[in-house]
Design a protein around this motif. Structure first.
Motif, PDB file in Angstrom:
ATOM      1  N   ILE A  87       0.917  -1.086   0.105  1.00 50.01           N
ATOM      2  CA  ILE A  87       0.077   0.018   0.102  1.00 50.01           C
ATOM      3  C   ILE A  87       0.891   1.296   0.047  1.00 50.01           C
ATOM      4  O   ILE A  87       0.370   2.274  -0.572  1.00 50.01           O
ATOM      5  N   LEU A  88       2.054   1.272   0.729  1.00 45.14           N
ATOM      6  CA  LEU A  88       3.118   2.565   0.640  1.00 45.14           C
ATOM      7  C   LEU A  88       3.414   2.400  -0.466  1.00 45.14           C
ATOM      8  O   LEU A  88       3.625   3.700  -1.026  1.00 45.14           O
ATOM      9  N   LYS A  89       3.672   1.461  -1.447  1.00 46.83           N
ATOM     10  CA  LYS A  89       4.275   1.858  -2.837  1.00 46.83           C
ATOM     11  C   LYS A  89       3.159   2.424  -3.570  1.00 46.83           C
ATOM     12  O   LYS A  89       3.513   3.289  -4.603  1.00 46.83           O
ATOM     13  N   LEU A 104       7.773   8.960   6.445  1.00 50.47           N
ATOM     14  CA  LEU A 104       7.490   7.758   6.812  1.00 50.47           C
ATOM     15  C   LEU A 104       7.868   7.223   8.164  1.00 50.47           C
ATOM     16  O   LEU A 104       9.102   7.513   8.529  1.00 50.47           O
ATOM     17  N   TYR A 105       7.069   6.845   9.079  1.00 52.02           N
ATOM     18  CA  TYR A 105       7.251   6.333  10.500  1.00 52.02           C
ATOM     19  C   TYR A 105       6.904   4.837  10.836  1.00 52.02           C
ATOM     20  O   TYR A 105       6.062   4.511  10.514  1.00 52.02           O
ATOM     21  N   PHE A 106       7.914   4.495  11.496  1.00 53.67           N
ATOM     22  CA  PHE A 106       7.742   2.847  12.239  1.00 53.67           C
ATOM     23  C   PHE A 106       8.660   3.232  13.291  1.00 53.67           C
ATOM     24  O   PHE A 106       9.771   3.343  13.648  1.00 53.67           O
ATOM     25  N   ASN A 107       7.568   2.801  14.578  1.00 52.94           N
ATOM     26  CA  ASN A 107       8.057   3.012  15.879  1.00 52.94           C
ATOM     27  C   ASN A 107       8.919   4.115  15.984  1.00 52.94           C
ATOM     28  O   ASN A 107       8.397   5.197  15.860  1.00 52.94           O
ATOM     29  N   ASN A 108      10.102   4.086  16.206  1.00 57.86           N
ATOM     30  CA  ASN A 108      10.914   5.442  16.538  1.00 57.86           C
ATOM     31  C   ASN A 108      11.702   6.083  15.531  1.00 57.86           C
ATOM     32  O   ASN A 108      12.595   6.596  15.481  1.00 57.86           O
ATOM     33  N   TRP A 110      11.884   7.733  11.604  1.00 58.84           N
ATOM     34  CA  TRP A 110      11.101   8.532  10.978  1.00 58.84           C
ATOM     35  C   TRP A 110      12.188   8.949   9.658  1.00 58.84           C
ATOM     36  O   TRP A 110      13.203   9.356   9.727  1.00 58.84           O
ATOM     37  N   TYR A 111      11.437   8.588   8.389  1.00 59.75           N
ATOM     38  CA  TYR A 111      12.465   8.609   7.308  1.00 59.75           C
ATOM     39  C   TYR A 111      11.763   9.658   6.304  1.00 59.75           C
ATOM     40  O   TYR A 111      10.724   9.797   6.156  1.00 59.75           O
ATOM     41  N   VAL A 112      12.424  10.633   5.859  1.00 59.25           N
ATOM     42  CA  VAL A 112      12.123  11.672   4.776  1.00 59.25           C
ATOM     43  C   VAL A 112      13.140  11.524   3.709  1.00 59.25           C
ATOM     44  O   VAL A 112      14.291  11.406   3.865  1.00 59.25           O
ATOM     45  N   PRO A 113      12.643  12.065   2.317  1.00 54.51           N
ATOM     46  CA  PRO A 113      13.738  11.866   1.315  1.00 54.51           C
ATOM     47  C   PRO A 113      14.572  13.068   1.346  1.00 54.51           C
ATOM     48  O   PRO A 113      15.781  13.118   0.685  1.00 54.51           O
ATOM     49  N   ASP A 134      16.061   8.245   0.425  1.00 48.24           N
ATOM     50  CA  ASP A 134      15.220   8.236  -0.454  1.00 48.24           C
ATOM     51  C   ASP A 134      13.884   7.206  -0.160  1.00 48.24           C
ATOM     52  O   ASP A 134      14.279   6.110   0.381  1.00 48.24           O
ATOM     53  N   THR A 135      12.848   7.595  -0.928  1.00 46.59           N
ATOM     54  CA  THR A 135      11.834   6.578  -0.304  1.00 46.59           C
ATOM     55  C   THR A 135      11.776   5.159  -0.948  1.00 46.59           C
ATOM     56  O   THR A 135      11.383   4.232  -0.260  1.00 46.59           O
ATOM     57  N   GLU A 136      12.442   5.046  -2.012  1.00 44.24           N
ATOM     58  CA  GLU A 136      12.439   3.578  -2.777  1.00 44.24           C
ATOM     59  C   GLU A 136      13.564   2.657  -1.631  1.00 44.24           C
ATOM     60  O   GLU A 136      12.744   1.811  -1.488  1.00 44.24           O
ATOM     61  N   SER A 137      14.567   3.293  -1.124  1.00 42.14           N
ATOM     62  CA  SER A 137      15.364   2.741  -0.293  1.00 42.14           C
ATOM     63  C   SER A 137      14.620   2.280   1.197  1.00 42.14           C
ATOM     64  O   SER A 137      14.748   1.307   1.676  1.00 42.14           O
ATOM     65  N   THR A 138      13.903   3.106   1.468  1.00 43.67           N
ATOM     66  CA  THR A 138      12.970   2.792   2.842  1.00 43.67           C
ATOM     67  C   THR A 138      12.180   1.787   2.596  1.00 43.67           C
ATOM     68  O   THR A 138      12.098   0.889   3.500  1.00 43.67           O
ATOM     69  N   LEU A 139      11.531   1.823   1.608  1.00 41.97           N
ATOM     70  CA  LEU A 139      10.262   0.765   1.256  1.00 41.97           C
ATOM     71  C   LEU A 139      11.003  -0.430   1.004  1.00 41.97           C
ATOM     72  O   LEU A 139      10.506  -1.899   1.524  1.00 41.97           O
ATOM     73  N   ALA A 140      12.239  -0.466   0.370  1.00 44.61           N
ATOM     74  CA  ALA A 140      12.969  -1.918   0.168  1.00 44.61           C
ATOM     75  C   ALA A 140      13.203  -2.344   1.386  1.00 44.61           C
ATOM     76  O   ALA A 140      13.168  -3.515   1.822  1.00 44.61           O
TER      77      ALA A 140
END
Length: 267
Positions: A87-89, A104-108, A110-113, A134-140
């Motif tokens: 769904i994030l993709k 994008l946040y998971f537990n503690n 926080w990722y931003v591009p 980058d968002t692609e790396s976070t999702l991978a």
């Protein structure tokens, strides 16, 4: 009535400034916290709530993070519900070509591009630090770890938010909670959780929702305020929030929560 649990939203509600709780609020909560459990309920990540818990001297209580998607008692997860990577993709794909970055946040985590004025404000106000990736790396990375997002913060322009909001609602309304916290921010959480569902999770068999008092200001507070024993909106709350509340107190900048406690809950 003496309430057994007090739940309060933070931004725009308990916090009289953008990031801190006032001395007056600390004093009033100190007067009731031995008899009434004080639980912070927010869209924030854990690190953005812990320092406020410490200021109030309530670190022995659980915290409700990400609008109920993550509930912690100390370091123990009481519940954790996240948006899965597929769904994030899809969300990310819809944002391509528009001025919209995914926080994008998971537990503690926080990722931003990239950095932006919004990211700088969030860092300052929540005293939390993002990881620039980058968002692609976070999702991978999340796909490998089999985790997902407790919260997405879509950082947009007004025009891109105007475009995205109806598209996201049409595609994901059955699986995601979407709300626009201002003209340029869309906050997204799993559909099956809310501030209210998290509060219900924390109720013991000898405590009912009728024995809970809650404070809030925004759309994500409506279910909570409408279903507890006493729902209190601050004067700066959205009209829809005021309409379903039992009481309206002063603005957050005038310490509305603390004044309501002082006038109605302190013996």
């Amino acid at each position: 009535m003496k309430y057994k649990i007090l739940c309060s939203d933070l931004d725009g509600t308990l916090l009289s400034s953008k990031s801190d709780v006032s001395k007056f609020a600390i004093e009033q909560i100190n007067k009731i916290k031995n008899e009434t459990k004080v639980i912070l309920v927010s869209a924030r990540m854990p690190s953005g709530m812990r320092y406020i818990q410490e200021s109030l001297g309530i670190t022995d209580q659980p915290i409700i993070c990400y609008n109920g998607a993550l509930v912690l008692s100390g370091d123990t997860e009481l519940t954790s519900v996240f948006i899965p990577v597929p769904i994030l993709k899809e969300c990310y794909s819809l944002c391509k070509g528009l001025e919209a970055d995914l926080g994008l946040y998971f537990n503690n985590e926080w990722y931003v591009p990239k950095s932006s004025l919004r990211v700088e404000k969030e860092t300052k106000y929540t005293k939390s630090t993002p990881i620039f990736q980058d968002t692609e790396s976070t999702l991978a990375n999340w796909e490998k770890r089999e985790v997902g997002a407790h919260k997405i913060m879509l950082m947009c322009t007004k025009e891109s938010a105007d475009t995205l909001m109806p598209v996201l609602k049409d595609k994901f309304d059955d699986v995601l909670n979407l709300y626009r916290s201002n003209d340029t921010l869309i906050e997204i959480a799993p559909k099956e959780v809310s501030k209210l569902s998290a509060i219900e999770l924390l109720l013991h068999k000898d405590i009912t929702l009728k024995e809970v008092i809650a404070f809030g200001d925004n759309y994500n507070d409506i279910d909570m305020l409408a279903n507890v024993g006493c729902g209190v909106a601050v004067a700066n709350a959205r009209d829809e929030v005021k309409a379903i509340s039992n009481y309206i107190t002063l603005k957050n900048t005038d310490d509305g929560v603390a004044h309501f406690i002082a006038e109605n809950l302190v013996n």
